[in-house]
Motif scaffolding. Structure first.
Motif, PDB file in Angstrom:
ATOM      1  N   GLY A  20       0.870  -1.178  -0.018  1.00 60.63           N
ATOM      2  CA  GLY A  20      -0.025  -0.012   0.102  1.00 60.63           C
ATOM      3  C   GLY A  20       0.847   1.099   0.122  1.00 60.63           C
ATOM      4  N   ARG A  21       0.236   2.214  -0.852  1.00 65.06           N
ATOM      5  CA  ARG A  21       1.332   3.600  -1.036  1.00 65.06           C
ATOM      6  C   ARG A  21       0.492   4.659  -1.126  1.00 65.06           C
ATOM      7  NH1 ARG A  21       6.514   5.000  -2.020  1.00 65.06           N
ATOM      8  NH2 ARG A  21       7.257   2.662  -1.610  1.00 65.06           N
ATOM      9  N   TRP A  22       0.790   5.766  -0.647  1.00 61.73           N
ATOM     10  CA  TRP A  22      -0.083   6.873  -0.862  1.00 61.73           C
ATOM     11  C   TRP A  22       0.699   7.660  -2.383  1.00 61.73           C
ATOM     12  CZ3 TRP A  22      -4.186   9.248   1.187  1.00 61.73           C
ATOM     13  CH2 TRP A  22      -4.573   8.650   2.426  1.00 61.73           C
ATOM     14  N   ASN A  25      -2.928  12.537  -3.345  1.00 58.92           N
ATOM     15  CA  ASN A  25      -3.822  12.646  -2.164  1.00 58.92           C
ATOM     16  C   ASN A  25      -4.586  11.287  -2.130  1.00 58.92           C
ATOM     17  OD1 ASN A  25      -5.237  13.099  -4.218  1.00 58.92           O
ATOM     18  ND2 ASN A  25      -5.996  14.986  -3.639  1.00 58.92           N
ATOM     19  N   TYR A  27      -4.763   6.885  -1.636  1.00 57.54           N
ATOM     20  CA  TYR A  27      -3.655   5.505  -1.417  1.00 57.54           C
ATOM     21  C   TYR A  27      -4.315   4.430  -2.033  1.00 57.54           C
ATOM     22  CZ  TYR A  27      -1.908   2.081   2.304  1.00 57.54           C
ATOM     23  OH  TYR A  27      -1.184   1.200   2.736  1.00 57.54           O
ATOM     24  N   TYR A  28      -3.196   3.887  -2.622  1.00 54.63           N
ATOM     25  CA  TYR A  28      -3.434   2.833  -3.450  1.00 54.63           C
ATOM     26  C   TYR A  28      -2.600   1.404  -2.934  1.00 54.63           C
ATOM     27  CZ  TYR A  28      -4.429   6.437  -7.033  1.00 54.63           C
ATOM     28  OH  TYR A  28      -4.966   7.748  -7.739  1.00 54.63           O
ATOM     29  N   ASP A  46      -7.160   2.013  -6.099  1.00 51.97           N
ATOM     30  CA  ASP A  46      -7.815   3.132  -4.902  1.00 51.97           C
ATOM     31  C   ASP A  46      -8.948   2.409  -4.507  1.00 51.97           C
ATOM     32  OD1 ASP A  46      -8.981   5.119  -3.674  1.00 51.97           O
ATOM     33  OD2 ASP A  46      -8.339   6.571  -5.271  1.00 51.97           O
TER      34      ASP A  46
END
Length: 131
Positions: A20-22, A25, A27-28, A46
Protein backbone atom coordinates in the motif's frame (compact mmCIF):
# COMPACT_ATOMS: atom_id res chain seq x y z
CA UNK A 1 6.96 -27.94 -30.36
CA UNK A 2 5.11 -25.89 -27.76
CA UNK A 3 2.36 -27.52 -25.78
CA UNK A 4 -0.61 -25.10 -25.95
CA UNK A 5 -2.01 -26.47 -22.70
CA UNK A 6 1.27 -26.07 -20.81
CA UNK A 7 0.53 -23.03 -18.64
CA UNK A 8 -2.29 -20.50 -18.68
CA UNK A 9 -1.04 -16.93 -19.14
CA UNK A 10 -1.90 -16.09 -15.52
CA UNK A 11 0.72 -18.48 -14.24
CA UNK A 12 3.39 -16.80 -16.32
CA UNK A 13 3.01 -13.74 -14.09
CA UNK A 14 5.24 -13.53 -11.04
CA UNK A 15 4.26 -11.10 -8.28
CA UNK A 16 7.33 -9.05 -7.36
CA UNK A 17 5.72 -6.41 -5.16
CA UNK A 18 2.48 -5.89 -3.28
CA UNK A 19 2.21 -2.89 -1.00
CA UNK A 20 0.00 0.00 0.00
CA UNK A 21 1.32 3.45 -0.83
CA UNK A 22 0.11 7.05 -0.93
CA UNK A 23 0.35 8.54 -4.41
CA UNK A 24 -0.71 12.15 -4.44
CA UNK A 25 -3.74 12.43 -2.16
CA UNK A 26 -5.05 8.87 -2.57
CA UNK A 27 -3.99 5.58 -1.03
CA UNK A 28 -3.35 2.82 -3.55
CA UNK A 29 -2.66 -0.88 -3.30
CA UNK A 30 0.26 -1.38 -5.67
CA UNK A 31 0.85 -4.71 -7.34
CA UNK A 32 3.73 -5.44 -9.69
CA UNK A 33 3.79 -8.59 -11.79
CA UNK A 34 6.66 -9.64 -14.03
CA UNK A 35 5.46 -11.60 -17.04
CA UNK A 36 7.34 -14.37 -18.84
CA UNK A 37 8.37 -11.94 -21.60
CA UNK A 38 10.16 -9.75 -19.07
CA UNK A 39 7.68 -6.87 -19.06
CA UNK A 40 6.38 -5.50 -15.78
CA UNK A 41 2.65 -5.06 -15.25
CA UNK A 42 1.83 -2.50 -12.59
CA UNK A 43 -1.64 -2.03 -11.11
CA UNK A 44 -2.62 0.59 -8.56
CA UNK A 45 -5.99 0.10 -6.90
CA UNK A 46 -7.72 2.96 -5.09
CA UNK A 47 -10.09 1.12 -2.77
CA UNK A 48 -11.97 4.23 -1.70
CA UNK A 49 -12.86 5.29 -5.24
CA UNK A 50 -12.91 1.69 -6.54
CA UNK A 51 -10.57 2.71 -9.36
CA UNK A 52 -7.83 0.52 -10.78
CA UNK A 53 -5.02 2.04 -12.81
CA UNK A 54 -2.80 -0.09 -15.03
CA UNK A 55 0.63 0.47 -16.47
CA UNK A 56 2.87 -1.83 -18.49
CA UNK A 57 6.62 -1.26 -18.34
CA UNK A 58 8.32 -2.61 -21.45
CA UNK A 59 10.86 -5.39 -20.97
CA UNK A 60 13.86 -3.22 -21.95
CA UNK A 61 12.89 -0.43 -19.54
CA UNK A 62 12.06 -2.94 -16.82
CA UNK A 63 15.48 -4.56 -17.13
CA UNK A 64 17.28 -1.21 -16.99
CA UNK A 65 15.32 -0.05 -13.95
CA UNK A 66 15.86 -3.41 -12.27
CA UNK A 67 19.62 -2.96 -12.67
CA UNK A 68 19.53 0.70 -11.60
CA UNK A 69 17.58 -0.06 -8.44
CA UNK A 70 19.31 -3.37 -7.68
CA UNK A 71 16.02 -5.20 -8.01
CA UNK A 72 14.30 -3.09 -5.34
CA UNK A 73 10.72 -2.86 -6.56
CA UNK A 74 9.74 -0.69 -3.57
CA UNK A 75 12.03 2.01 -5.01
CA UNK A 76 10.34 1.50 -8.33
CA UNK A 77 6.95 1.97 -6.65
CA UNK A 78 8.26 5.21 -5.14
CA UNK A 79 8.63 6.56 -8.68
CA UNK A 80 4.97 6.02 -9.52
CA UNK A 81 2.75 9.04 -9.89
CA UNK A 82 -0.85 9.59 -10.92
CA UNK A 83 -1.92 12.27 -13.39
CA UNK A 84 -5.56 13.23 -13.73
CA UNK A 85 -7.11 15.45 -16.35
CA UNK A 86 -9.94 17.95 -15.98
CA UNK A 87 -12.59 15.24 -16.33
CA UNK A 88 -11.12 13.29 -13.43
CA UNK A 89 -9.69 10.54 -15.59
CA UNK A 90 -6.58 9.17 -13.88
CA UNK A 91 -3.47 7.66 -15.39
CA UNK A 92 -0.62 5.83 -13.70
CA UNK A 93 2.81 7.18 -14.64
CA UNK A 94 6.32 5.97 -13.91
CA UNK A 95 9.26 8.36 -13.62
CA UNK A 96 11.94 6.37 -15.38
CA UNK A 97 14.75 8.71 -14.37
CA UNK A 98 13.70 11.03 -11.55
CA UNK A 99 17.06 12.81 -11.39
CA UNK A 100 17.44 13.37 -15.12
CA UNK A 101 16.12 16.50 -16.77
CA UNK A 102 14.16 16.26 -20.04
CA UNK A 103 16.10 16.61 -23.29
CA UNK A 104 15.39 20.36 -23.27
CA UNK A 105 18.04 20.83 -20.58
CA UNK A 106 16.30 22.50 -17.67
CA UNK A 107 13.85 20.53 -15.58
CA UNK A 108 10.31 21.47 -16.53
CA UNK A 109 7.69 21.57 -13.76
CA UNK A 110 4.40 19.84 -14.36
CA UNK A 111 1.88 22.16 -16.01
CA UNK A 112 -0.80 23.36 -13.58
CA UNK A 113 -3.49 21.44 -15.44
CA UNK A 114 -2.04 18.09 -14.44
CA UNK A 115 -0.77 19.13 -11.02
CA UNK A 116 -4.30 19.50 -9.63
CA UNK A 117 -4.58 18.81 -5.92
CA UNK A 118 -1.77 16.28 -5.85
CA UNK A 119 0.80 17.23 -3.26
CA UNK A 120 3.70 15.19 -2.06
CA UNK A 121 4.22 15.05 1.67
CA UNK A 122 7.47 13.49 2.77
CA UNK A 123 7.42 10.68 5.30
CA UNK A 124 8.48 13.19 7.95
CA UNK A 125 5.26 15.19 7.56
CA UNK A 126 5.28 18.97 7.50
CA UNK A 127 8.60 20.73 7.24
CA UNK A 128 9.27 23.49 9.77
CA UNK A 129 10.98 26.43 8.09
CA UNK A 130 11.47 28.69 11.11
CA UNK A 131 14.40 26.70 12.50
Amino acid sequence: GEDPGAAPPEEALRCVLKEGRWIGNAYYLIEMMADSAGALQVTAFDGEAQVQLDLVVKEKVHRRLFRELNGDYAQLAARLSVASDFSGYRRLLLEEEPSAAPSGGAAVPMPPSTAGTVRSVSAGGEVELDA
